[in-house]
Design a protein around this motif. Structure first.
Motif, PDB file in Angstrom:
ATOM      1  N   GLY A 135       0.813  -1.212   0.000  1.00 33.18           N
ATOM      2  CA  GLY A 135       0.000   0.000   0.000  1.00 33.18           C
ATOM      3  C   GLY A 135       0.846   1.261   0.000  1.00 33.18           C
ATOM      4  N   ARG A 136       1.885   1.258   0.821  1.00 28.41           N
ATOM      5  CA  ARG A 136       2.756   2.446   0.877  1.00 28.41           C
ATOM      6  C   ARG A 136       3.526   2.634  -0.428  1.00 28.41           C
ATOM      7  NH1 ARG A 136       4.929   3.280   6.942  1.00 28.41           N
ATOM      8  NH2 ARG A 136       5.394   5.317   6.067  1.00 28.41           N
ATOM      9  N   LEU A 137       3.932   1.534  -1.054  1.00 32.51           N
ATOM     10  CA  LEU A 137       4.616   1.645  -2.349  1.00 32.51           C
ATOM     11  C   LEU A 137       3.679   2.225  -3.405  1.00 32.51           C
ATOM     12  CD1 LEU A 137       6.713  -1.642  -2.481  1.00 32.51           C
ATOM     13  CD2 LEU A 137       7.608   0.703  -2.414  1.00 32.51           C
ATOM     14  N   ARG A 138       2.413   1.788  -3.405  1.00 35.46           N
ATOM     15  CA  ARG A 138       1.434   2.340  -4.356  1.00 35.46           C
ATOM     16  C   ARG A 138       1.237   3.835  -4.119  1.00 35.46           C
ATOM     17  NH1 ARG A 138      -0.871  -2.712  -4.010  1.00 35.46           N
ATOM     18  NH2 ARG A 138      -2.132  -2.238  -2.191  1.00 35.46           N
ATOM     19  N   ARG A 139       1.080   4.221  -2.853  1.00 36.19           N
ATOM     20  CA  ARG A 139       0.908   5.650  -2.540  1.00 36.19           C
ATOM     21  C   ARG A 139       2.130   6.453  -2.968  1.00 36.19           C
ATOM     22  NH1 ARG A 139      -1.408   3.614   2.121  1.00 36.19           N
ATOM     23  NH2 ARG A 139       0.486   3.976   3.316  1.00 36.19           N
ATOM     24  N   MET A 141       4.262   5.710  -5.363  1.00 32.21           N
ATOM     25  CA  MET A 141       4.278   5.765  -6.819  1.00 32.21           C
ATOM     26  C   MET A 141       3.268   6.797  -7.321  1.00 32.21           C
ATOM     27  SD  MET A 141       3.899   2.685  -9.581  1.00 32.21           S
ATOM     28  CE  MET A 141       2.164   2.426  -9.272  1.00 32.21           C
ATOM     29  N   LEU A 142       2.071   6.822  -6.744  1.00 26.96           N
ATOM     30  CA  LEU A 142       1.050   7.788  -7.153  1.00 26.96           C
ATOM     31  C   LEU A 142       1.477   9.215  -6.821  1.00 26.96           C
ATOM     32  CD1 LEU A 142      -2.186   5.878  -6.108  1.00 26.96           C
ATOM     33  CD2 LEU A 142      -1.344   6.315  -8.440  1.00 26.96           C
ATOM     34  N   ARG A 143       2.081   9.401  -5.651  1.00 24.27           N
ATOM     35  CA  ARG A 143       2.558  10.746  -5.257  1.00 24.27           C
ATOM     36  C   ARG A 143       3.619  11.231  -6.217  1.00 24.27           C
ATOM     37  NH1 ARG A 143       4.759  10.008  -0.084  1.00 24.27           N
ATOM     38  NH2 ARG A 143       6.756   9.753  -1.087  1.00 24.27           N
ATOM     39  N   GLU A 144       4.553  10.338  -6.566  1.00 29.61           N
ATOM     40  CA  GLU A 144       5.609  10.714  -7.518  1.00 29.61           C
ATOM     41  C   GLU A 144       5.040  10.983  -8.906  1.00 29.61           C
ATOM     42  OE1 GLU A 144       8.823  11.418  -6.822  1.00 29.61           O
ATOM     43  OE2 GLU A 144       8.200  11.152  -4.746  1.00 29.61           O
ATOM     44  N   ALA A 145       4.094  10.155  -9.341  1.00 32.03           N
ATOM     45  CA  ALA A 145       3.504  10.320 -10.656  1.00 32.03           C
ATOM     46  C   ALA A 145       2.746  11.632 -10.760  1.00 32.03           C
ATOM     47  CB  ALA A 145       2.579   9.150 -10.993  1.00 32.03           C
ATOM     48  N   SER A 146       2.103  12.050  -9.676  1.00 33.80           N
ATOM     49  CA  SER A 146       1.351  13.296  -9.704  1.00 33.80           C
ATOM     50  C   SER A 146       2.265  14.506  -9.745  1.00 33.80           C
ATOM     51  CB  SER A 146       0.398  13.390  -8.511  1.00 33.80           C
ATOM     52  OG  SER A 146       1.134  13.524  -7.310  1.00 33.80           O
ATOM     53  N   GLY A 147       3.519  14.327  -9.343  1.00 29.63           N
ATOM     54  CA  GLY A 147       4.479  15.429  -9.350  1.00 29.63           C
ATOM     55  C   GLY A 147       5.192  15.606 -10.682  1.00 29.63           C
ATOM     56  N   TRP A 148       4.965  14.691 -11.639  1.00 26.44           N
ATOM     57  CA  TRP A 148       5.638  14.784 -12.943  1.00 26.44           C
ATOM     58  C   TRP A 148       5.030  15.817 -13.794  1.00 26.44           C
ATOM     59  CZ3 TRP A 148       5.828   8.809 -13.753  1.00 26.44           C
ATOM     60  CH2 TRP A 148       6.786   8.271 -12.899  1.00 26.44           C
TER      61      TRP A 148
END
Length: 148
Positions: A135-139, A141-148
């Motif tokens: 779950g933390r890895l998914r979060r 990844m999503l946090r990083e993806a939203s920052g691109w």
């Protein structure tokens, strides 16, 4: 009357010889050393410095071994000792890498994406459950993806 010696008892160490370590501690070190070294290499690219940090962490773990075994999560406590020790060594390196000490999610990402561990292996290393890691890895990844 003769004194019987227990044949299963280990002889005392010779002078100058290090004392024998508990079998559980030796097994713990054997299991975690490669992963701890891989993690340390991310923060300390010099192999000798990374190995020294891991050795120092294991020495600290050894000092508190019985206390760790009595805790609710020995693996998690040992992981905190490793993180702290590696963090101390990064502060000594020149220049110190940027590393927020509160970023456990970053450690999970490092263990997964850089070291190459799957969620169950990460859970084993840091002393938590696989679902939490995933779950933390998914979060992350999503946090990083939203920052691109």
């Amino acid at each position: 009357m003769t004194t019987r010696q227990d044949s299963t008892a280990e002889p005392p160490p010779e002078p100058g010889e290090p004392p024998a370590v508990p079998l559980e501690f030796a097994a713990f070190c054997e299991l975690h050393r490669p992963r701890y070294l891989s993690y340390a290499h991310v923060w300390l690219p010099d192999p000798a410095q990374a190995a020294g940090a891991v050795q120092q962490a294991f020495a600290e773990i050894a000092v508190h071994w019985r206390e760790l075994l009595g805790s609710s999560n020995p693996t998690a406590r040992a992981w905190q000792i490793l993180r702290s020790t590696v963090g101390e060594h990064t502060l000594r390196s020149d220049p110190p890498p940027e590393r927020p000490d509160h970023a456990v999610d970053d450690d999970l990402a490092i263990l997964h994406y850089v070291v190459g561990l799957a969620a169950p292996e990460i859970a084993d290393v840091i002393g938590t459950d696989t679902a939490s890691v995933a779950g933390r890895l998914r979060r992350t990844m999503l946090r990083e993806a939203s920052g691109w």
